[in-house]
Write a protein that holds these residues in place. Sequence first.
Motif, PDB file in Angstrom:
ATOM      1  N   ILE A 225       0.843  -1.202   0.000  1.00 23.59           N
ATOM      2  CA  ILE A 225       0.000   0.000   0.000  1.00 23.59           C
ATOM      3  C   ILE A 225       0.877   1.252   0.000  1.00 23.59           C
ATOM      4  O   ILE A 225       0.599   2.233  -0.688  1.00 23.59           O
ATOM      5  CB  ILE A 225      -0.943  -0.009   1.224  1.00 23.59           C
ATOM      6  CG1 ILE A 225      -1.985  -1.120   1.067  1.00 23.59           C
ATOM      7  CG2 ILE A 225      -1.628   1.339   1.406  1.00 23.59           C
ATOM      8  CD1 ILE A 225      -2.885  -1.302   2.269  1.00 23.59           C
ATOM      9  N   ILE A 226       1.966   1.205   0.765  1.00 26.73           N
ATOM     10  CA  ILE A 226       2.879   2.346   0.839  1.00 26.73           C
ATOM     11  C   ILE A 226       3.593   2.567  -0.488  1.00 26.73           C
ATOM     12  O   ILE A 226       3.863   3.709  -0.880  1.00 26.73           O
ATOM     13  CB  ILE A 226       3.887   2.136   1.988  1.00 26.73           C
ATOM     14  CG1 ILE A 226       3.180   2.324   3.329  1.00 26.73           C
ATOM     15  CG2 ILE A 226       5.079   3.078   1.862  1.00 26.73           C
ATOM     16  CD1 ILE A 226       4.053   2.008   4.524  1.00 26.73           C
ATOM     17  N   GLY A 227       3.918   1.480  -1.209  1.00 26.79           N
ATOM     18  CA  GLY A 227       4.641   1.609  -2.465  1.00 26.79           C
ATOM     19  C   GLY A 227       3.955   2.526  -3.465  1.00 26.79           C
ATOM     20  O   GLY A 227       4.568   3.496  -3.956  1.00 26.79           O
ATOM     21  N   PRO A 228       2.686   2.303  -3.816  1.00 20.49           N
ATOM     22  CA  PRO A 228       2.003   3.216  -4.733  1.00 20.49           C
ATOM     23  C   PRO A 228       1.872   4.632  -4.189  1.00 20.49           C
ATOM     24  O   PRO A 228       1.945   5.605  -4.953  1.00 20.49           O
ATOM     25  CB  PRO A 228       0.627   2.561  -4.904  1.00 20.49           C
ATOM     26  CG  PRO A 228       0.850   1.124  -4.604  1.00 20.49           C
ATOM     27  CD  PRO A 228       1.894   1.099  -3.531  1.00 20.49           C
ATOM     28  N   MET A 229       1.692   4.776  -2.869  1.00 14.39           N
ATOM     29  CA  MET A 229       1.614   6.106  -2.290  1.00 14.39           C
ATOM     30  C   MET A 229       2.916   6.874  -2.525  1.00 14.39           C
ATOM     31  O   MET A 229       2.918   8.021  -2.979  1.00 14.39           O
ATOM     32  CB  MET A 229       1.334   6.026  -0.791  1.00 14.39           C
ATOM     33  CG  MET A 229       1.251   7.384  -0.112  1.00 14.39           C
ATOM     34  SD  MET A 229       1.213   7.309   1.695  1.00 14.39           S
ATOM     35  CE  MET A 229       2.932   6.900   2.030  1.00 14.39           C
ATOM     36  N   ALA A 230       4.039   6.219  -2.225  1.00 12.88           N
ATOM     37  CA  ALA A 230       5.335   6.876  -2.393  1.00 12.88           C
ATOM     38  C   ALA A 230       5.617   7.184  -3.859  1.00 12.88           C
ATOM     39  O   ALA A 230       6.202   8.222  -4.184  1.00 12.88           O
ATOM     40  CB  ALA A 230       6.434   5.989  -1.816  1.00 12.88           C
ATOM     41  N   ALA A 231       5.185   6.297  -4.763  1.00 12.63           N
ATOM     42  CA  ALA A 231       5.410   6.529  -6.191  1.00 12.63           C
ATOM     43  C   ALA A 231       4.697   7.789  -6.666  1.00 12.63           C
ATOM     44  O   ALA A 231       5.142   8.452  -7.605  1.00 12.63           O
ATOM     45  CB  ALA A 231       4.928   5.329  -7.001  1.00 12.63           C
ATOM     46  N   GLY A 232       3.593   8.140  -6.030  1.00  7.89           N
ATOM     47  CA  GLY A 232       2.862   9.340  -6.404  1.00  7.89           C
ATOM     48  C   GLY A 232       3.380  10.601  -5.744  1.00  7.89           C
ATOM     49  O   GLY A 232       2.973  11.699  -6.100  1.00  7.89           O
ATOM     50  N   LEU A 233       4.288  10.476  -4.778  1.00  5.80           N
ATOM     51  CA  LEU A 233       4.830  11.636  -4.082  1.00  5.80           C
ATOM     52  C   LEU A 233       6.135  12.129  -4.679  1.00  5.80           C
ATOM     53  O   LEU A 233       6.710  13.104  -4.192  1.00  5.80           O
ATOM     54  CB  LEU A 233       5.054  11.295  -2.599  1.00  5.80           C
ATOM     55  CG  LEU A 233       3.798  11.096  -1.744  1.00  5.80           C
ATOM     56  CD1 LEU A 233       4.157  10.570  -0.374  1.00  5.80           C
ATOM     57  CD2 LEU A 233       3.016  12.394  -1.617  1.00  5.80           C
TER      58      LEU A 233
END
Length: 412
Positions: free
Chosen positions: A111-119
């Motif tokens: 879940i954190i992976g896609p969040m970080a990719a968008g930041l």
Amino acid sequence: MSRRLLLLLTITCGVAVGNVYFPQTIGPLVASGLRVDPESATSVVTAVQLGYTAGIFLLVPLGDRLPYRPLVVVLLGLTGLGLLAAGLAPGLRLLVAANALVGIATVVAPIIGPMAAGLVADDKRGVVSGTLLSGSLGGMLLSRTVAGTLGEWLGWRAPYLAAGASVLFIAVVMARVLPTTQPSSGQRYLALLAEPLRLLRVEPDLRRSCYYQATVFAGFSAVWTTVALLLTGPTYRMGASAVGMLALVNAGTMLCTPIAGRQVDRRGADRVNLVCLLGVLASAAVLAFGGLGGATGLAVLVLGTLLLDIAMQSGMVANQVRIYALRPEVRSRLNTAYMTCAYLGGSVGSWLGVQTYARFEWSGVCGLLVLLAAVALVRHLAGEMPASGTTRQADARHTTGEGSRSPRCGIG
């Protein structure tokens, strides 16, 4: 994405992922503590991996539907409670059930992976993905070491209780530091669950990323599930802490995934995948001599598992960067399809590894690793000539910095 936030997210990934892997180390201790045979005790490992696969499929799509902060905090809380329940389980059946619950809930890393990719900007996505993966890898390796040591000192329940307390502490920290985000999708839950299947059907680069990781991770899981049986068996006659120390030696792999991410940013995912698949085959050739026993066999196991870990994790960076470049607005659902396939392969690999070890011992497990890596390599070479336009466009976006950033991941 500040350095402080990236560090905390990396630690969180490590703590969460470690819950999937430390049962591999303490299987023999569980067997003796609950008075069951070692092969039955490995069902704990299979349960947590199957639970993790189910959790990825059922819960990770919610990353596109719900704000990240409450989702991550709730999942960490449930994971901590599940670990405490496992540590207090009176028998194997309840322990297996608790591990399945832990596997379902401890899915915050995908879940954190896609969040970080968008930041972050497109040309930094490989480095950030590699850094987060190094945290996951650190959790995978260090959790085995800590669990093996604690298990030999205090019994098999101690690792579960310590992990439960750690996860609950991390949940409190994440409640304070995670950024406020807005969901990118208003779809109903059932529609979210169906979306990864649709994406698998329409996105060829997603399918092949899933194929590569599922086969390689199956071999990886087969090796790490059975290496505990090898080290604690008649060939080496070591304790559970030896398995943890073997994993600790491989902690150097943490330094390799950010490097792999930079190579993906510069050279593209396909080239990195090819090198990684060849690395898995090379690791199988080295590991085959691990059945010799003695100092030579142990040195071979260290070298072989290190090479396997580097190849598997670096390939995972390449695969994730490839899928994150496809459709920014559905990254969580893309990652759901990818991680579900990967851990389904890992669950099958653990089961196959135990069955193969029981019939053909360590050499059979190494042969299984060769077979799985060869299947992935043949698929990669067959698909390289007519490389899809999607891959070329994705690689171009990484090179030129083009492409959109996900609107849902802004800090607000």
